[in-house]
Design a protein around this motif. Structure first.
Motif, mmCIF file in Angstrom:
data_model
loop_
_atom_site.group_PDB
_atom_site.id
_atom_site.type_symbol
_atom_site.label_atom_id
_atom_site.label_comp_id
_atom_site.label_asym_id
_atom_site.label_seq_id
_atom_site.Cartn_x
_atom_site.Cartn_y
_atom_site.Cartn_z
ATOM 1 N N LEU A 24 15.723 16.561 -65.176
ATOM 2 C CA LEU A 24 16.469 15.433 -65.752
ATOM 3 C C LEU A 24 16.266 15.321 -67.257
ATOM 4 C CD1 LEU A 24 15.882 12.568 -63.129
ATOM 5 C CD2 LEU A 24 17.949 13.925 -63.461
ATOM 6 N N SER A 25 15.412 16.166 -67.812
ATOM 7 C CA SER A 25 15.063 16.018 -69.223
ATOM 8 C C SER A 25 16.225 16.382 -70.137
ATOM 9 C CB SER A 25 13.871 16.926 -69.569
ATOM 10 O OG SER A 25 12.758 16.543 -68.824
ATOM 11 N N ALA A 26 16.190 15.788 -71.312
ATOM 12 C CA ALA A 26 17.215 16.088 -72.316
ATOM 13 C C ALA A 26 17.243 17.589 -72.567
ATOM 14 C CB ALA A 26 16.890 15.345 -73.612
ATOM 15 N N TYR B 144 19.311 18.707 -68.372
ATOM 16 C CA TYR B 144 20.057 17.921 -67.391
ATOM 17 C C TYR B 144 21.331 18.640 -66.919
ATOM 18 C CZ TYR B 144 22.610 13.893 -65.489
ATOM 19 O OH TYR B 144 23.314 13.031 -64.686
ATOM 20 N N SER C 106 12.117 9.657 -60.085
ATOM 21 C CA SER C 106 12.466 8.301 -60.495
ATOM 22 C C SER C 106 12.028 7.284 -59.435
ATOM 23 C CB SER C 106 13.980 8.242 -60.713
ATOM 24 O OG SER C 106 14.401 6.946 -61.043
ATOM 25 N N ASN C 107 12.288 7.601 -58.171
ATOM 26 C CA ASN C 107 11.916 6.669 -57.093
ATOM 27 C C ASN C 107 10.417 6.394 -57.042
ATOM 28 O OD1 ASN C 107 14.460 6.139 -56.042
ATOM 29 N ND2 ASN C 107 14.399 7.873 -54.623
ATOM 30 N N TYR D 248 20.635 19.461 -63.209
ATOM 31 C CA TYR D 248 21.107 18.363 -62.363
ATOM 32 C C TYR D 248 22.633 18.394 -62.193
ATOM 33 C CZ TYR D 248 21.602 13.810 -60.259
ATOM 34 O OH TYR D 248 21.913 12.795 -59.401
ATOM 35 N N THR E 291 11.301 15.584 -63.047
ATOM 36 C CA THR E 291 11.266 15.120 -64.428
ATOM 37 C C THR E 291 11.851 16.195 -65.345
ATOM 38 O OG1 THR E 291 9.293 13.846 -63.915
ATOM 39 C CG2 THR E 291 9.745 14.254 -66.247
ATOM 40 N N ALA F 261 8.379 6.315 -59.554
ATOM 41 C CA ALA F 261 7.839 5.755 -60.800
ATOM 42 C C ALA F 261 7.212 4.384 -60.560
ATOM 43 C CB ALA F 261 8.953 5.648 -61.844
ATOM 44 N N ALA G 59 14.618 15.340 -58.447
ATOM 45 C CA ALA G 59 15.101 14.478 -59.536
ATOM 46 C C ALA G 59 15.063 13.018 -59.087
ATOM 47 C CB ALA G 59 16.522 14.875 -59.935
ATOM 48 N N GLU G 60 15.619 12.763 -57.924
ATOM 49 C CA GLU G 60 15.625 11.385 -57.430
ATOM 50 C C GLU G 60 14.204 10.908 -57.145
ATOM 51 O OE1 GLU G 60 18.428 10.843 -54.231
ATOM 52 O OE2 GLU G 60 20.020 11.877 -55.323
ATOM 53 N N SER H 228 17.010 9.135 -52.534
ATOM 54 C CA SER H 228 17.897 8.100 -51.995
ATOM 55 C C SER H 228 19.227 8.629 -51.475
ATOM 56 C CB SER H 228 18.172 7.051 -53.064
ATOM 57 O OG SER H 228 16.974 6.617 -53.653
ATOM 58 N N SER H 229 19.790 9.622 -52.145
ATOM 59 C CA SER H 229 21.126 10.073 -51.747
ATOM 60 C C SER H 229 21.072 10.978 -50.522
ATOM 61 C CB SER H 229 21.815 10.805 -52.907
ATOM 62 O OG SER H 229 21.254 12.085 -53.089
#
Lengths: 497, 498
Positions: A376-378, A381, A328-329, A385, A373, A331, A324-325, A217-218
């Motif tokens: 962005l994971s714990a 990140y 999520s997009n 990211y 994924t 999903a 990363a985006e 998106s960005s």
């Protein structure tokens, strides 16, 4: 004036709309000629869906409006292709994926609607890399797109570039005068360069993303592709504009880019970024770059060296932010509400997700979802990211600093000319390097365009890229026009399809 | 200091409670789409393309939702963040069409604030207590799964998908179920005052995640569990009681509390494990790239502040200080918006009717509002129509009573007829004989007769048997058929008996 079908398909956007307005030929004649060209070019696999009846319907409406003496729009009578990333009401929209195969949106994207409102007609939905992920148009579920170009003396199918590969192939092959593209990290500029056409990615936010299937998106930004700078200027004018339905849309008026085209660059400074002289860049590319600088000097510009010190981090940062985006997009493609659903016997919700997504996404899409994924994971990140976002800021600052010293930047669009289909499939990193010159402008959200410069010794097109400051599409188009006028690029692929 | 303790085998335990309250923002439209938010509509009838996460759809923030969150933040005297941002919380579930919830993890719109729960001896809250509120952020609600519609499939209703919620996160400052209950009630009261949430827990517009841990007094916090989606004040208190007891028993039996998410079962009043920390999702939060940061300008903030009503604490203080009400009456009258609204309307009407200051009639109106009127309404039940009880009619009753024209009993009777028949109080009093006699002549005549007939008692009274005064009052009232003004009767009797 040309009236036979072949010469009608050679016309550009301005020539068609002016010819229709003047009554030299009807919009219907143009639509019929393009419909026929599309129908006879199946070997290119540029279209996923052809909509000849829609093209005729829109053309008839333009002819009728003209007959009544109504005002005609800036794209009146121009048949175009629509990249399959744009939602088109009542016409299948798949992003070249299996997971959206058969999906028919009940809505029309803002950009496509603006084009129809401007009088354009839809020839069909153009093939592309699946979810716009790819640089060769080999990730489409609906098959590769073949470039109309071939190396001299070879029958090997070449890549039209990607992800807007259906768009670039269709325009280069004269199936349509122009078509929409989208550019996340070079997806307009690289295919334009590979096929000897023009394409501009405007400033992020110029064109509404509403109704465009999201990749990142960005970064995602729609733009026109056509065979001339002026055609790009006309079509971009019809596509751009503030859209309250897109929160990232630029609330700014749309300048008359076409009306203000001016190839006189006296008083302008053109920056040559030092860091773009990378190892592994073809000599032919470097030569074309030097040539481009000379053309712009001829047009009156002063050539200055500039520095974009964080260039080498841009591509890695891009391949963190964009996946990363995307992870999520994408999903939302889960088999619950629309599109593909794989529900194995006795399966639960998790099984349905797994089966649907395993079957519905291609390998490259899966690769990027997994990459995204992961970053962005714990625990990862901040290392990925957050770092990538910092680099993004540094890249933006590089450009801001460079534009203190110059008005536009000139660079190669790609590090190589087109390559044969299937040659890089097992080498994603080399594939990603295709966009090494394109990605920095994407990260910075800047307007950037590719214009054809020359042919390689093997007879393949090379493009030059112009990057401008945010909101200065005019400066980019003007420099593009100066190159176009001096490059005198008239080469076209020999018809084999 | 709360003295609430769990009595375990090894001694006393203190319970530590923090609450995350999800409050649905009262707006007509969802947080990022124009779809309606009305409760109880046909399944999937209030779903926009954005809510259904159709390809290419984009969220656009609803200004009114943001405004309500800011006003709520101001009402708890919290820091308002002029710059905030939306993040995506990623997970797969059938009631979450996007595959992520748009929320605010890193930069919430409202920062540190607090509210005060009032002392309540009976509930074990010896003094007023300030409960810290860490933050309020705005986020989307999810849809609803229905498992009882089909033998093998679950159905999804997306009406609630995308509805705006405020998540109001307290500090772990509560030490008893009663404090937690008082916190939820106070918070609900503030939300209703502000108008940012209807606070209707039955319809799910307000629900709480309850964080509970136990410790020996003075020691470090223990490991907490989170009990999700508890939807009444009573259940919040039950869940805490059960969970604290369970943790104490577990620890004293040699076990350890594991950090986990639990579910409350309203039928049994118990909690059970839903998923442990190990199974917890990795939500992969990151800034939503479809949305720009939210920047609030001074004009917007000023409008939010100016639009705030008088809040519960201030109102209560004014009722006590300016209107002279008892602390009990002030608290009762300010607890709910409907209650104070009715009270203030009647107060204004009555002061006007009596041509007095509000402070001079406030106690009379408060007693009427809290005790007399509700009593009559309750005893009538369905036979009365509350719509008949306009402020003007009630003020008219209070005026007659104030003037001594009717007794308290007659006021009730008149009000009963107002509720039943919708007639005007003055007309009822006049035509139904519901007026008390203040005519001293008529009363004096009766008193004279009674004194004459009871000379022996008069002597006894005059001899010091004060109790007999009541006898004379009773006789007089009886002779007057209960319609004599007691004050007048008392005065005349005192004069005549000497």
């Amino acid at each position: 004036m040309p009236t036979d079908a072949n010469s009608l398909t050679d016309l550009g956007v301005r020539e068609i709309r002016d010819g229709v307005a003047a009554g030299d030929f009807s919009a219907r004649e143009v639509a019929e000629a393009c419909n026929a060209a599309v129908a006879s070019a199946e070997a290119l696999n540029a279209f996923i869906v052809a909509t000849p009846e829609k093209a005729l319907e829109a053309a008839n409406a333009v002819d009728a409006a003209r007959a009544k003496g109504d005002a005609l729009g800036p794209m009146a009578g121009v048949p175009i292709g629509m990249k399959d990333l744009f939602a088109t009401k009542g016409v299948q929209t798949t992003a070249a994926s299996h997971i959206l195969e058969g999906f028919v949106p009940p809505y029309e994207s803002t950009v496509s609607q603006k084009l129809w409102d401007a009088g354009a007609a839809m020839l069909g939905k153009l093939n592309m890399d699946q979810f716009a992920m790819g640089s060769s148009n080999e990730t489409s579920y609906f098959g590769n797109v073949a470039s109309p170009w071939r190396k001299a003396g070879s029958n090997a199918a070449m890549s039209p570039g990607g992800s807007s590969g259906g768009t670039s192939a269709a325009i280069a092959a004269r199936l349509c005068p122009a078509a929409t593209g989208t550019d996340t990290g070079g997806s307009i500029r690289q295919p334009a360069a590979f096929t000897g056409i023009c394409g501009i990615k405007p400033t992020y936010g110029r064109c509404s993303r509403w109704g465009v299937v999201a990749f990142a998106s960005s970064l995602d930004q729609a733009g026109p592709m056509a065979r001339s700078v002026e055609d790009c200027a006309i079509m971009l004018g019809a596509m751009a504009g503030f859209d309250p339905k897109d929160s990232t849309s630029l609330d700014a008026s749309v300048p008359d880019w076409f009306g203000n085209l001016d190839a006189d660059l006296r008083g302008k400074r053109v920056g040559i970024p030092r860091e773009y002289r990378m190892d592994g860049t073809d000599q032919a590319i470097l030569d074309s770059w030097d040539m481009g600088a000379q053309w712009l000097r001829d047009a009156g510009a002063e050539i200055v060296e500039v520095s974009l010190p964080h260039t080498k981090y841009a591509l890695p940062a891009y391949y963190i932010v964009a996946p990363a985006e995307a992870s999520s997009n994408l999903a939302r493609y889960d088999g619950v509400r629309y599109g593909l659903r794989d529900l194995p016997e006795g399966a639960g919700l998790q099984d349905m997700y797994a089966a649907t997504r395993a079957d519905g996404f291609g390998d490259e899409v899966k690769r990027r979802i997994m990459l995204g994924t992961y970053v962005l994971s714990a625990g990862f990140y901040d290392a990925y990211y957050t770092q990538a976002q910092k680099i993004r800021t540094l890249v933006q600052r590089d450009f801001e600093a460079a534009f203190e010293a110059c008005d536009v930047i000139l660079a190669p669009t790609t590090p190589t000319a087109s390559f044969p289909l299937d040659s890089l499939n097992n080498d994603p990193l080399t594939m990603y390097l295709n966009d090494v010159f394109a990605v920095p402008a994407s990260l910075a959200g800047l307007p950037a365009m590719s214009v054809p410069a020359t042919l390689t010794a093997e007879g393949l097109p090379l493009g030059l890229q112009i990057v401008g400051p945010a909101m200065d599409e005019q400066g980019v188009l003007n420099a593009g026009l100066a190159i176009e006028q001096r490059a005198g690029f008239t080469a076209r692929p020999d018809r084999w399809w | 200091m709360s003295t609430y303790r769990i009595h375990g085998a090894t001694g006393e335990w203190e319970v530590v409670i923090g609450l995350e309250v999800h409050a649905q923002v009262s707006t007509n439209a969802k947080l990022f789409s124009g779809a309606s938010t009305a409760f109880g509509a046909e399944p999937n009838s209030q779903v926009s393309l954005v809510d259904a996460a159709m390809p290419g759809m984009l969220p656009v923030p609803n200004r009114e939702c943001i405004r309500q969150a800011v006003r709520t933040g101001m009402a708890i005297e919290a820091e308002i963040n002029a710059w905030s941002r939306f993040d995506r919380k990623n997970y797969f579930y059938a009631d979450l069409p996007q595959g992520y919830q748009i929320s605010q993890l890193y930069h919430p719109i409202v920062g540190e604030g607090s509210l005060t729960i009032e002392a309540d001896e009976k509930a074990g809250i010896p003094e007023d207590k300030v409960i810290g509120i860490e933050r309020i952020h705005v986020e989307q609600d999810a849809g609803k799964l229905m498992h009882d519609q089909h033998p093998t499939m679950s159905y999804v209703d997306l009406n609630r998908t995308g509805v705006a919620l405020m998540e109001i996160v307290s500090r772990p400052d509560m030490r008893s179920p009663a404090e937690a209950g008082a916190y939820v009630r106070k918070l609900r009261s503030i939300l209703r005052y502000v108008g940012s949430c209807d606070g209707n827990m039955e319809e799910g517009s307000m629900r709480a995640d309850v964080n509970v841990s136990v410790r020996k007094p003075g020691e470090e916090f223990g490991t907490r569990t989170e009990t999700k989606n508890v939807n009444s004040v009573r259940f919040v208190m039950q869940a805490i009681e059960h969970e604290a007891r369970r943790q104490v028993d577990l620890i004293e039996d040699g076990g350890t509390v594991v950090q986990e998410t639990r579910l409350f079962d309203p039928n049994t009043g118990t909690t059970r494990s839903m998923r442990s920390k190990e199974d917890a999702h990795d939500y992969r939060y990151f800034p939503d790239p479809d949305l720009l940061p939210l920047e609030l300008d001074e004009a917007f903030l000023a409008e939010c502040r100016a639009s705030l009503p008088e809040l519960p604490d201030a109102k209560r203080a004014r009722y006590e200080g300016e209107l002279g009400l008892t602390p009990y009456n002030a608290r009762e009258l300010t607890a709910e918006v409907e209650t104070f609204a009715r009270f203030e309307t009647l107060l204004a009407e009555t002061a006007k009717a009596l041509d007095k200051n509000e402070a001079d009639v406030a106690t009379q109106v408060a007693n009427w509002s809290l005790s007399v009127a509700p009593g009559v309404m309750k005893s009538l039940g369905d036979e009365g129509d509350a719509a008949h009880a306009t402020a003007a009619r009630q003020a008219a009753i209070l005026k007659m009573q104030d003037a001594g024209e009717i007794s308290g009993g007659q006021a009730k009777e008149i009000f009963e007829r107002v509720l039943r028949e919708g007639r005007e109080p003055e007309e009822i009093a006049a035509t139904e004989g519901l007026k008390q006699v203040s005519d001293t002549g008529a009363i004096e005549a009766e008193i004279d007769k009674i004194i004459a007939a009871n000379q022996d008692k008069v002597e006894e009274y005059r001899g010091g048997k004060d109790k007999l005064f009541g006898f004379f009052v009773g006789q007089t009232m009886k002779a007057m058929q209960g319609k004599a003004n007691p004050a007048v009767v008392n005065q005349l009797l005192k004069d005549k008996l000497g």
